[in-house]
Design an enzyme around this catalytic site. Sequence first.
Site: not given
Length: 209
Positions: A16, A39, A42
């Site tokens: 990822s 982040r 994500h």
Amino acid sequence: MNYKYEKKGSEIYKKSFSIIRSETNLDSFSKEEEKIVVRMIHSSGLTSINNKVKFSKSFAKVAKEAVINGGNIICDTNMVKYGITQNRLPSKNKIICTLNNQRVPDISKRIQNTRTAAAVELWEPYLKGSLVAIGNAPTCLFYFLEMLERKKLPLPSAIIAFPVGFVGALESKEILFNKQPCECCIIDGRLGGSAMTVAAINAIASDKE
């Protein structure tokens, strides 16, 4: 029928972040800022937000220091509060959301504003040295800015401002970033929400990827 897909959590995690970095230009960010943006991507699946996230000059450093020093994390909603990974917090920081306080409905009526805005009136004892995280309600951010100007409240160390939506989200974030009463981070436009806000907090609090 058996489908072919990755089943190892560690590999999913690794791939990822590899995909995010291969598809996203992160050159304009410092190392600390980059970790926050990665982040956020994500959490949302949106590699296009790299040119929408804005940091004040020392946001990443100051926000990190606030968390390390045990500062409170003040949230506009419980969706943000309960998304934060507590075992990543380095100093057993208090995570505070005043939205369900029994005084909020009466305050809301008095100020003729939303409950998330009314909850701001209960933040004062927790503000000094804190990290404020507004991930949902533009009215909360607008009213917080008004309160800072009108009542001269103690300033938090830093503000994450990702209110989401079609009415007031863009405008409230623009005002914050233009005024910069303290270090702050915004995402331009209508985008935002709990997931990205929580991702930013967890990135700040963690020493991992």
